[in-house]
Write a protein that holds these residues in place. Structure first.
Motif, PDB file in Angstrom:
ATOM      1  N   TYR A 117      60.338  32.769 -11.954  1.00  0.00           N
ATOM      2  CA  TYR A 117      59.675  32.847 -13.261  1.00  0.00           C
ATOM      3  C   TYR A 117      58.428  31.977 -13.337  1.00  0.00           C
ATOM      4  O   TYR A 117      57.730  31.969 -14.337  1.00  0.00           O
ATOM      5  CB  TYR A 117      60.645  32.440 -14.366  1.00  0.00           C
ATOM      6  N   TYR A 118      58.140  31.236 -12.261  1.00  0.00           N
ATOM      7  CA  TYR A 118      57.017  30.299 -12.257  1.00  0.00           C
ATOM      8  C   TYR A 118      56.171  30.509 -10.994  1.00  0.00           C
ATOM      9  O   TYR A 118      56.559  31.234 -10.063  1.00  0.00           O
ATOM     10  CB  TYR A 118      57.530  28.860 -12.273  1.00  0.00           C
ATOM     11  N   TYR A 119      55.018  29.869 -10.982  1.00  0.00           N
ATOM     12  CA  TYR A 119      54.165  29.870  -9.792  1.00  0.00           C
ATOM     13  C   TYR A 119      53.377  28.567  -9.783  1.00  0.00           C
ATOM     14  O   TYR A 119      53.388  27.799 -10.760  1.00  0.00           O
ATOM     15  CB  TYR A 119      53.226  31.075  -9.792  1.00  0.00           C
ATOM     16  N   TYR A 120      52.713  28.308  -8.679  1.00  0.00           N
ATOM     17  CA  TYR A 120      51.861  27.129  -8.550  1.00  0.00           C
ATOM     18  C   TYR A 120      50.409  27.574  -8.382  1.00  0.00           C
ATOM     19  O   TYR A 120      50.106  28.444  -7.555  1.00  0.00           O
ATOM     20  CB  TYR A 120      52.276  26.269  -7.350  1.00  0.00           C
ATOM     21  N   VAL A 121      49.544  26.996  -9.158  1.00  0.00           N
ATOM     22  CA  VAL A 121      48.129  27.338  -9.102  1.00  0.00           C
ATOM     23  C   VAL A 121      47.613  27.092  -7.686  1.00  0.00           C
ATOM     24  O   VAL A 121      47.833  26.028  -7.104  1.00  0.00           O
ATOM     25  CB  VAL A 121      47.320  26.502 -10.112  1.00  0.00           C
ATOM     26  N   GLY A 122      46.970  28.100  -7.146  1.00  0.00           N
ATOM     27  CA  GLY A 122      46.437  27.982  -5.799  1.00  0.00           C
ATOM     28  C   GLY A 122      47.496  27.963  -4.718  1.00  0.00           C
ATOM     29  O   GLY A 122      47.188  27.724  -3.545  1.00  0.00           O
ATOM     30  N   GLY A 123      48.757  28.207  -5.105  1.00  0.00           N
ATOM     31  CA  GLY A 123      49.836  28.170  -4.128  1.00  0.00           C
ATOM     32  C   GLY A 123      50.182  26.790  -3.638  1.00  0.00           C
ATOM     33  O   GLY A 123      50.906  26.635  -2.642  1.00  0.00           O
ATOM     34  N   VAL A 124      49.717  25.763  -4.345  1.00  0.00           N
ATOM     35  CA  VAL A 124      49.957  24.377  -3.936  1.00  0.00           C
ATOM     36  C   VAL A 124      51.036  23.773  -4.836  1.00  0.00           C
ATOM     37  O   VAL A 124      50.809  23.549  -6.029  1.00  0.00           O
ATOM     38  CB  VAL A 124      48.673  23.533  -4.032  1.00  0.00           C
ATOM     39  N   PRO A 125      52.243  23.527  -4.294  1.00  0.00           N
ATOM     40  CA  PRO A 125      53.310  22.957  -5.124  1.00  0.00           C
ATOM     41  C   PRO A 125      52.929  21.586  -5.670  1.00  0.00           C
ATOM     42  O   PRO A 125      52.268  20.796  -5.008  1.00  0.00           O
ATOM     43  CB  PRO A 125      54.492  22.857  -4.151  1.00  0.00           C
ATOM     44  N   GLY A 126      53.362  21.336  -6.908  1.00  0.00           N
ATOM     45  CA  GLY A 126      53.081  20.056  -7.558  1.00  0.00           C
ATOM     46  C   GLY A 126      53.211  20.195  -9.056  1.00  0.00           C
ATOM     47  O   GLY A 126      52.994  21.279  -9.618  1.00  0.00           O
ATOM     48  N   ARG A 127      53.563  19.096  -9.711  1.00  0.00           N
ATOM     49  CA  ARG A 127      53.781  19.140 -11.157  1.00  0.00           C
ATOM     50  C   ARG A 127      52.555  19.636 -11.903  1.00  0.00           C
ATOM     51  O   ARG A 127      52.659  20.429 -12.839  1.00  0.00           O
ATOM     52  CB  ARG A 127      54.181  17.750 -11.648  1.00  0.00           C
TER      53      ARG A 127
END
Length: 288
Positions: free
Chosen positions: A213-223
């Motif tokens: 249900y979520y994703y990371y901007v630019g594919g870079v994991p992080g809060r």
């Protein structure tokens, strides 16, 4: 048995009123329908009846066990018996397992070795009278669970955290038959309807096409890069099928599952939530 996969997921809502069977999709708390006292599953850990959490009338596209199986009742370890890990009592377990059982009973065990159960119900059973809890085994030595005296709804309200009490406008009646109605509505947009939940990094089965249900901007994991997909933002916490939002890891399950919060029956999940796969009869929960 081949069965068409559902094309929709459904949000479930617990209303602040007792159930009216003619118009509701089932009920939370209260008692299961259409079974005898002897068919009510006992807890192999304590010897007391397992607590009825909810009975859900399944929409036709989720009747994976056949058109004649229309509902599922879920039973759980009483919250006042769930504390730190199940003690080992082989005599109680053997006595419970020797008793006659409902023909469509499935038992499940969690990571702490506490017990849960599900009953698949026919329409005749679903439309039947509320069941009466059986007496505990003579071997039972644990304290009597509170729900057996005041009902699951009242017992949960008495012990609930302030945020959970807000689910009720007033204290429920102290009665075993006190229920709260369930209503069901199709999700407007859920790309995971009909897909078995799985984590792409830990899955054991072939990919189902399920997406988080979520994703990371630019594919870079992080809060700072964490984002919710727009299609997931209006999804209810309690739901039938579709996108799962577990408190910890995603358990791999069939598309035929229910995800629910502690108040949806009155459990002790450490502030977390749970998932019942009534297709493959699996159960999982994690603390918040």
């Amino acid at each position: 048995m081949a069965f068409a996969l559902p094309s929709r997921a459904y949000d479930l809502q617990m209303l602040d009123r007792p159930t009216e069977r003619a118009r509701d999709q089932g009920w939370v708390y209260g008692l299961p329908p259409g079974i005898t006292s002897e068919q009510w599953p006992l807890d192999p850990v304590t010897g007391y009846p397992l607590m009825h959490g909810f009975t859900l009338l399944l929409p036709e596209d989720y009747r994976v066990h056949g058109a004649d199986i229309v509902a599922v009742s879920f039973f759980a370890t009483a919250p006042d018996h769930n504390d730190g890990g199940a003690p080992d009592g082989p005599e109680i377990r053997e006595a419970v397992m020797a008793r006659p059982a409902h023909p469509r009973l499935s038992r499940m065990t969690d990571i702490l070795d506490y017990e849960y159960a599900a009953l698949l119900l026919t329409k005749t059973e679903y439309d039947g009278a509320f069941a009466t809890p059986p007496a505990p085994l003579a071997l039972a030595t644990a304290d009597r669970p509170r729900w057996l005296d005041v009902g699951g709804a009242c017992a949960f309200f008495e012990a609930a955290a302030p945020y959970a009490k807000k689910m009720f406008s007033a204290s429920p009646r102290a009665d075993l038959s006190e229920t709260r109605a369930i209503t069901l509505s199709p999700r407007a947009n859920d790309p995971n309807a009909g897909k078995g939940p799985q984590d792409e990094h830990t899955r054991e089965n072939p990919p189902t096409g399920y997406q988080p249900y979520y994703y990371y901007v630019g594919g870079v994991p992080g809060r700072d890069n964490f984002r919710l997909h727009d299609w997931s933002k209006d999804h209810a916490h309690n739901h039938l099928g579709g996108t799962m939002r577990p408190c910890q890891a995603v358990p791999e399950m069939s598309p035929f599952y229910i995800e629910f919060e502690e108040y949806f029956g009155g459990y002790n999940f450490g502030g977390g939530n749970a998932q019942l796969d009534f297709g493959d009869m699996k159960f999982d929960w994690a603390c918040g």
